[in-house]
Design an enzyme around this catalytic site. Sequence first.
Site, PDB file in Angstrom:
ATOM      1  N   GLU A 133       0.831  -1.197   0.000  1.00 33.86           N
ATOM      2  CA  GLU A 133       0.000   0.000   0.000  1.00 33.86           C
ATOM      3  C   GLU A 133       0.872   1.255   0.000  1.00 33.86           C
ATOM      4  OE1 GLU A 133      -4.262   0.160   1.803  1.00 33.86           O
ATOM      5  OE2 GLU A 133      -2.949   1.094   3.294  1.00 33.86           O
ATOM      6  N   HIS A 145       6.618 -27.049   2.990  1.00 31.89           N
ATOM      7  CA  HIS A 145       5.797 -28.100   2.391  1.00 31.89           C
ATOM      8  C   HIS A 145       4.732 -27.508   1.458  1.00 31.89           C
ATOM      9  CE1 HIS A 145       7.513 -31.261   4.984  1.00 31.89           C
ATOM     10  NE2 HIS A 145       7.651 -30.260   5.832  1.00 31.89           N
ATOM     11  N   LYS A 150     -13.799   1.484  -4.365  1.00 26.43           N
ATOM     12  CA  LYS A 150     -14.823   1.898  -3.400  1.00 26.43           C
ATOM     13  C   LYS A 150     -15.870   2.782  -4.070  1.00 26.43           C
ATOM     14  CE  LYS A 150     -12.160   3.622  -0.111  1.00 26.43           C
ATOM     15  NZ  LYS A 150     -11.733   4.153   1.205  1.00 26.43           N
TER      16      LYS A 150
END
Length: 549
Positions: free
Chosen positions: A355, A386, A514
């Site tokens: 950000e 793994h 947004k």
Amino acid sequence: MKNINPTQTKAWKALETHFAANKDRQLSELFAADPARFDKFSTTYKDNILVDYSKNLITDETLDLLIDLAHEVDLRSAIDAMFNGEKINHTEGRAVLHTALRNRSNRPVMVDGKDVMPEVNAVLAKIKAFCDSVISGEWKGYTGKAIQHVVNIGIGGSDLGPVMITEALRPFKNHLQMHFVSNVDGTHIAETLKNVDPETTLFLVASKTFTTQETMTNALSARDWFVNIAGDQAHVAKHFAALSTNTKAVAEFGIDTANMFEFWDWVGGRYSSWSAIGMPIALSLGFENFEALLEGAFEMDTHFATTSYEQNIPVLLALIGLWYNNFYEAESEAILPYDQYMHRFAAYFQQGNMESNGKYVDRNGNKVDYQTGPIIWGEPGTNGQHAFYQLMHQGTKLIPCDFLAPAITHNPIGDHHPKLLANFFAQTEALAFGKSKEAVEAEFLAAGKTLEQVKDLVPFKVFEGNRPTNSILFKQMTPQTLGALIAMYEHKIFVQGIIWNIFSFDQWGVELGKQLANKILPELNSDAAVTSHDSSTNGLINTWKAWKA
């Protein structure tokens, strides 16, 4: 701050020449040539944190040139500007002073001619009194019972930091049970409310503006749930507190403004855990441990602000990261803590870094023609071994990694910790030095195989090595140590943003989605087919309408 295109500096051009001449050098060769390489390329911070950067594709000359770059872009003046309260968040006209929140020296910090420290200290004192009251049981809910559960409702910086820190410091937690709700998906609040009792639950609503869509949607649902059971809106005042600056909206919600904890516009969301947003940290750990967290960060701030670049840990990590990002064309960095308590550490700095430095426009408003922030990711060891280490060892992408581990565990069960650390030490060695074709063949011969029998298998068992890593070994996870580690990464991000000539403290990239969501939401409340978007978005919305009917 100066606006300098880093690629036009003398140091950058020297680095390009240096890279061309040295890009094929091997770590095995560098270690063989210098038996003191570890001593030269490692440093110990306060006899508590060892940072080993010797397994990097660097020489003395590499570091000298990178440090020249830091000087040429005038990093020093940028550091001073931040600590002195200058408005380096230029696009929003704000100072950047998360460092003031943990300024344990109480040295005056001026913003617009006013010392911010009295207000910082007043809010800290208010947080302490509130925490002491809740933790001690003095604070009572509407039926006279003490608080047992705390639900923090926030998102982004109002969630990621408190979650990561309370998890990392679980050995220091008290009896309060912490819950965090962030996602606007109703599942998150619904599942959380199943686990708490309204009579003994305190909700913290963390939103600077008290208008954040996700946070306020969840807060209103929590309030409705609470009032439905408690039976009286007036009881909200005993079970909700606000971490906000919008007094009017907080009061309208039903929260007593005496239980509103303020912070300032010079506190960025992803740097806000040191502020009132850190309330769940202080409630979970006790205020003394929250202060120790601040102290650890303050000490790293002092190191960063006063130490020469040659010994400055955040600066060195930033420069080495830039070396891979801009010269080796590495696209990502992995943060790999060998400590289960730190399982959200990589996610926290995924936000902190991406950000901050995920920008393609420089400080002059021009599109950059060089790479800026990397992709940040990671999981705790040994789980990651793994899952994705295969690609790190034998894939085609260069992925610089930070390995972190505590020397001393909080849970000394059998030989768990030696086994964990054996893997921690082994992985950086394996990534650096690999396994040659000759070594693979020798292993097969020692096992009684002939080279003819295994010739087709040998290529698959060769490890090229030369994968760079930093190893960060700390004595034990404590609030002070975690504070230092967080501040270390914060300042690394800052340094890289300065060199890349971008603004690291705004986040305009989150706005467009947004805005469009706010436009689309009313369209979802109608049964009419939507035609106002592109064909893909129209098709998705209209299919949803058909399926939900």
